[in-house]
Design an enzyme around this catalytic site. Sequence first.
Site, PDB file in Angstrom:
ATOM      1  N   SER A 189       0.782  -1.170   0.146  1.00 29.74           N
ATOM      2  CA  SER A 189      -0.016  -0.033  -0.093  1.00 29.74           C
ATOM      3  C   SER A 189       0.757   1.216  -0.023  1.00 29.74           C
ATOM      4  O   SER A 189       1.896   1.198   0.599  1.00 29.74           O
ATOM      5  CB  SER A 189      -0.972   0.068   1.313  1.00 29.74           C
ATOM      6  OG  SER A 189      -1.428   1.410   1.591  1.00 29.74           O
ATOM      7  N   GLU A 205       0.208   3.869   1.914  1.00 26.68           N
ATOM      8  CA  GLU A 205       0.029   4.191   3.249  1.00 26.68           C
ATOM      9  C   GLU A 205       1.690   3.853   3.778  1.00 26.68           C
ATOM     10  O   GLU A 205       2.043   4.485   4.584  1.00 26.68           O
ATOM     11  CB  GLU A 205      -0.984   3.310   3.888  1.00 26.68           C
ATOM     12  CG  GLU A 205      -2.270   3.756   3.813  1.00 26.68           C
ATOM     13  CD  GLU A 205      -2.276   5.192   4.537  1.00 26.68           C
ATOM     14  OE1 GLU A 205      -2.161   5.482   5.662  1.00 26.68           O
ATOM     15  OE2 GLU A 205      -2.929   6.309   3.486  1.00 26.68           O
ATOM     16  N   TYR A 261      -1.646   0.167  10.837  1.00 28.63           N
ATOM     17  CA  TYR A 261      -1.996  -0.493   9.628  1.00 28.63           C
ATOM     18  C   TYR A 261      -0.754  -0.470   8.571  1.00 28.63           C
ATOM     19  O   TYR A 261      -0.154  -1.557   8.124  1.00 28.63           O
ATOM     20  CB  TYR A 261      -3.187   0.085   8.810  1.00 28.63           C
ATOM     21  CG  TYR A 261      -3.332  -0.091   7.284  1.00 28.63           C
ATOM     22  CD1 TYR A 261      -4.104  -1.373   6.906  1.00 28.63           C
ATOM     23  CD2 TYR A 261      -2.835   0.443   6.275  1.00 28.63           C
ATOM     24  CE1 TYR A 261      -4.152  -1.882   5.572  1.00 28.63           C
ATOM     25  CE2 TYR A 261      -2.919   0.232   4.884  1.00 28.63           C
ATOM     26  CZ  TYR A 261      -3.733  -0.910   4.603  1.00 28.63           C
ATOM     27  OH  TYR A 261      -3.702  -1.428   3.680  1.00 28.63           O
TER      28      TYR A 261
HETATM   29  P1  NDP Z   1     -11.566  -4.651   1.808  1.00 28.14           P
HETATM   30  O1  NDP Z   1     -11.369  -4.262   2.963  1.00 28.14           O
HETATM   31  O2  NDP Z   1     -12.509  -4.120   0.944  1.00 28.14           O
HETATM   32  O3  NDP Z   1     -11.205  -6.223   1.861  1.00 28.14           O
HETATM   33  C1  NDP Z   1     -10.520  -6.961   2.852  1.00 28.14           C
HETATM   34  C2  NDP Z   1     -10.695  -8.516   2.677  1.00 28.14           C
HETATM   35  O4  NDP Z   1      -9.829  -9.007   3.783  1.00 28.14           O
HETATM   36  C3  NDP Z   1     -12.164  -8.888   3.001  1.00 28.14           C
HETATM   37  O5  NDP Z   1     -12.574 -10.182   2.158  1.00 28.14           O
HETATM   38  C4  NDP Z   1     -12.152  -9.650   4.271  1.00 28.14           C
HETATM   39  O6  NDP Z   1     -13.124 -10.392   4.693  1.00 28.14           O
HETATM   40  C5  NDP Z   1     -10.552  -9.951   4.471  1.00 28.14           C
HETATM   41  N1  NDP Z   1     -10.006 -10.412   5.631  1.00 28.14           N
HETATM   42  C6  NDP Z   1     -10.136  -9.779   6.757  1.00 28.14           C
HETATM   43  N2  NDP Z   1      -9.660 -10.192   7.851  1.00 28.14           N
HETATM   44  C7  NDP Z   1      -9.342 -11.451   7.313  1.00 28.14           C
HETATM   45  C8  NDP Z   1      -8.817 -12.767   8.107  1.00 28.14           C
HETATM   46  N3  NDP Z   1      -8.412 -12.960   9.284  1.00 28.14           N
HETATM   47  N4  NDP Z   1      -8.501 -14.022   7.197  1.00 28.14           N
HETATM   48  C9  NDP Z   1      -8.825 -13.830   5.530  1.00 28.14           C
HETATM   49  N5  NDP Z   1      -9.430 -12.772   5.176  1.00 28.14           N
HETATM   50  C10 NDP Z   1      -9.675 -11.627   6.068  1.00 28.14           C
HETATM   51  O7  NDP Z   1      -9.964  -4.398   1.134  1.00 28.14           O
HETATM   52  P2  NDP Z   1      -9.681  -4.003  -0.743  1.00 28.14           P
HETATM   53  O8  NDP Z   1     -10.643  -4.985  -1.545  1.00 28.14           O
HETATM   54  O9  NDP Z   1      -9.885  -2.492  -0.654  1.00 28.14           O
HETATM   55  O10 NDP Z   1      -8.257  -4.161  -0.535  1.00 28.14           O
HETATM   56  C11 NDP Z   1      -7.673  -5.372  -0.807  1.00 28.14           C
HETATM   57  C12 NDP Z   1      -6.111  -5.387  -0.290  1.00 28.14           C
HETATM   58  O11 NDP Z   1      -5.529  -4.247  -1.066  1.00 28.14           O
HETATM   59  C13 NDP Z   1      -6.087  -5.156   1.155  1.00 28.14           C
HETATM   60  O12 NDP Z   1      -4.973  -5.862   1.909  1.00 28.14           O
HETATM   61  C14 NDP Z   1      -5.863  -3.434   1.406  1.00 28.14           C
HETATM   62  O13 NDP Z   1      -5.141  -3.647   2.775  1.00 28.14           O
HETATM   63  C15 NDP Z   1      -4.909  -3.411   0.240  1.00 28.14           C
HETATM   64  N6  NDP Z   1      -4.996  -2.245  -0.463  1.00 28.14           N
HETATM   65  C16 NDP Z   1      -6.035  -1.718  -0.760  1.00 28.14           C
HETATM   66  C17 NDP Z   1      -5.968  -0.343  -1.498  1.00 28.14           C
HETATM   67  C18 NDP Z   1      -7.323   0.424  -1.841  1.00 28.14           C
HETATM   68  O14 NDP Z   1      -7.306   1.656  -2.040  1.00 28.14           O
HETATM   69  N7  NDP Z   1      -8.403  -0.230  -1.790  1.00 28.14           N
HETATM   70  C19 NDP Z   1      -4.716   0.432  -1.824  1.00 28.14           C
HETATM   71  C20 NDP Z   1      -3.617  -0.273  -1.261  1.00 28.14           C
HETATM   72  C21 NDP Z   1      -3.665  -1.684  -0.658  1.00 28.14           C
HETATM   73  P3  NDP Z   1     -14.243 -10.091   5.437  1.00 28.14           P
HETATM   74  O15 NDP Z   1     -15.242  -9.670   4.420  1.00 28.14           O
HETATM   75  O16 NDP Z   1     -14.720 -11.349   6.136  1.00 28.14           O
HETATM   76  O17 NDP Z   1     -14.281  -9.001   6.368  1.00 28.14           O
HETATM   77  P1  GDR Z   2      -6.935   5.666   3.512  1.00 30.02           P
HETATM   78  O1  GDR Z   2      -8.355   5.635   3.035  1.00 30.02           O
HETATM   79  O2  GDR Z   2      -6.637   5.905   4.863  1.00 30.02           O
HETATM   80  O3  GDR Z   2      -6.182   6.461   2.531  1.00 30.02           O
HETATM   81  O4  GDR Z   2      -6.729   4.013   3.362  1.00 30.02           O
HETATM   82  P2  GDR Z   2      -9.701   6.499   3.793  1.00 30.02           P
HETATM   83  O5  GDR Z   2     -10.720   6.723   2.480  1.00 30.02           O
HETATM   84  O6  GDR Z   2     -10.099   5.985   4.976  1.00 30.02           O
HETATM   85  O7  GDR Z   2      -8.923   7.999   4.120  1.00 30.02           O
HETATM   86  C1  GDR Z   2      -8.478   8.969   3.223  1.00 30.02           C
HETATM   87  C2  GDR Z   2      -8.221  10.192   3.622  1.00 30.02           C
HETATM   88  O8  GDR Z   2      -9.652  10.799   4.050  1.00 30.02           O
HETATM   89  C3  GDR Z   2      -9.420  11.426   5.305  1.00 30.02           C
HETATM   90  N1  GDR Z   2     -10.955  11.665   5.531  1.00 30.02           N
HETATM   91  C4  GDR Z   2     -11.676  10.787   6.044  1.00 30.02           C
HETATM   92  N2  GDR Z   2     -11.382   9.243   6.175  1.00 30.02           N
HETATM   93  C5  GDR Z   2     -12.559   8.574   6.379  1.00 30.02           C
HETATM   94  N3  GDR Z   2     -12.364   7.291   6.193  1.00 30.02           N
HETATM   95  N4  GDR Z   2     -13.944   9.235   6.859  1.00 30.02           N
HETATM   96  C6  GDR Z   2     -14.010  10.354   6.944  1.00 30.02           C
HETATM   97  O9  GDR Z   2     -14.969  11.054   7.372  1.00 30.02           O
HETATM   98  C7  GDR Z   2     -12.984  11.247   6.454  1.00 30.02           C
HETATM   99  N5  GDR Z   2     -12.625  12.579   6.495  1.00 30.02           N
HETATM  100  C8  GDR Z   2     -11.594  12.924   5.861  1.00 30.02           C
HETATM  101  C9  GDR Z   2      -8.637  10.732   6.022  1.00 30.02           C
HETATM  102  O10 GDR Z   2      -8.138  11.388   7.177  1.00 30.02           O
HETATM  103  C10 GDR Z   2      -7.583  10.500   4.963  1.00 30.02           C
HETATM  104  O11 GDR Z   2      -6.377  11.157   4.886  1.00 30.02           O
HETATM  105  C11 GDR Z   2      -7.226   3.509   2.016  1.00 30.02           C
HETATM  106  C12 GDR Z   2      -7.418   2.104   2.438  1.00 30.02           C
HETATM  107  O12 GDR Z   2      -7.934   1.191   1.417  1.00 30.02           O
HETATM  108  C13 GDR Z   2      -6.005   1.419   2.700  1.00 30.02           C
HETATM  109  O13 GDR Z   2      -6.343  -0.204   2.809  1.00 30.02           O
HETATM  110  C14 GDR Z   2      -4.956   1.398   1.734  1.00 30.02           C
HETATM  111  O14 GDR Z   2      -3.706   0.668   1.903  1.00 30.02           O
HETATM  112  C15 GDR Z   2      -4.857   2.925   1.211  1.00 30.02           C
HETATM  113  O15 GDR Z   2      -6.323   3.212   0.905  1.00 30.02           O
HETATM  114  C16 GDR Z   2      -4.125   3.328   0.077  1.00 30.02           C
END
Ligand code: NDP
Ligand code: GDR
Length: 324
Positions: free
Chosen positions: A127, A129, A151
């Site tokens: 990520s 992050e 995280y």
């Molecule tokens: P989501 O939060 O939508 O999905 C996370 C998934 O992980 C769910 O299917 C959840 O299952 C599963 N999970 C949680 N805990 C466990 C566990 N103990 N064992 C097995 N599975 C588990 O994430 P995204 O689809 O958005 O992201 C996919 C991956 O990419 C994540 O690792 C995220 O951190 C990473 N990532 C995401 C980005 C983004 O912008 N979306 C950017 C960079 C990285 P359940 O439904 O049961 O909770």
């Molecule tokens: P992020 O996503 O932390 O970048 O992680 P999120 O959308 O939660 O926050 C992005 C930014 O928005 C600001 N923010 C708020 N965020 C949330 N959730 N709710 C609010 O009300 C709000 N107001 C302002 C946050 O402070 C932050 O700066 C996501 C996840 O998908 C991670 O798993 C992944 O790795 C990174 O993106 C890349």
Amino acid sequence: MKTALVTGISGQDGAYLSQLLLEKGYHVVGLMRRSSNAEKSVERLHWLGLGGEVELTDGDLTDLSSLIRVLAKVKPDEVYNLGAQSFVALSWQQPILTGEVTGMGAFNMLEAIRLLELKPHFYQASSSEMFGMVQAKLQNESTPFYPRSPYAVSKLAAHWITVNYRESFAMHASSGILFNHESPLRGIEFVTRKITDGVARIKLGLSTRLELGNLEAARDWGHARDYVKAMWLMTQQETPEDYVVATGRSATIREFCELAFSHAGLNYQDHVRVNPAFFRPAEVDCLKGDASKAREKLGWVPEITLEELAAEMVEADLRRLAQK
Ligand code: NDP
Ligand code: GDR
């Protein structure tokens, strides 16, 4: 027919990646942890019309024995490790769980593969992050990391163990350093979806206000449909490597509000209120990725613009709420 094992199958990326792999003729097996509401867990797959097409198998990233059992049975050609506690804000409330799932989960999966002497191509969901307090204006594969949350610390451990197993055991293990990617399937707790859901509620007269935290943070947002293509491209390469995947455009939360509210003919200033309760103990102020390597080596380019993404999300939330 190739077989892919996908962890995090019930999440946003699990759904879009499954769709892509099924289109390419893969047999897709999804690792799913037990839930008291199994129907909810497959909601995203159903949204994409993939209900019966993915084989689901139970297992948990924190339970090494379940991973060994599943890997021994499935013998996948490719493993995509997408499972995580992925909500940054929650990671301060549940840091140990986040470390166990998001960090140790990758250790468990890699170790299970090694113990069984399997040779799948492995993808780790790293990520942006991990860049946290950014050490360069544009972040690429050689930018130093500075994680700012439990995280991000956990993701960094998972990233380095992926690199280490590649270097130690010649595993075909790649790490995709993906910047934020969103879609109508994004969880409602993340800011883009919270905003588009809020816009739809206000537009339909169900609400008048939307409370957010830091509006000045900036993110490099792409569409999940584009980003899962990069994951697949990484596992197809002869040599495993790490890649930054990003659009190269950064926008603030305020700017995303403007886009989403104006798509529905609304002015965000009339509805958005800042609530300090949503501020984070340590913020990642501004992310902007340089995906030149992915473009040059994988031929990957994002196709969906931020305007198109915001519009698609607002429209989907309007439809969802109108149906209810
Ligand atoms: P989501 O939060 O939508 O999905 C996370 C998934 O992980 C769910 O299917 C959840 O299952 C599963 N999970 C949680 N805990 C466990 C566990 N103990 N064992 C097995 N599975 C588990 O994430 P995204 O689809 O958005 O992201 C996919 C991956 O990419 C994540 O690792 C995220 O951190 C990473 N990532 C995401 C980005 C983004 O912008 N979306 C950017 C960079 C990285 P359940 O439904 O049961 O909770
Ligand atoms: P992020 O996503 O932390 O970048 O992680 P999120 O959308 O939660 O926050 C992005 C930014 O928005 C600001 N923010 C708020 N965020 C949330 N959730 N709710 C609010 O009300 C709000 N107001 C302002 C946050 O402070 C932050 O700066 C996501 C996840 O998908 C991670 O798993 C992944 O790795 C990174 O993106 C890349």
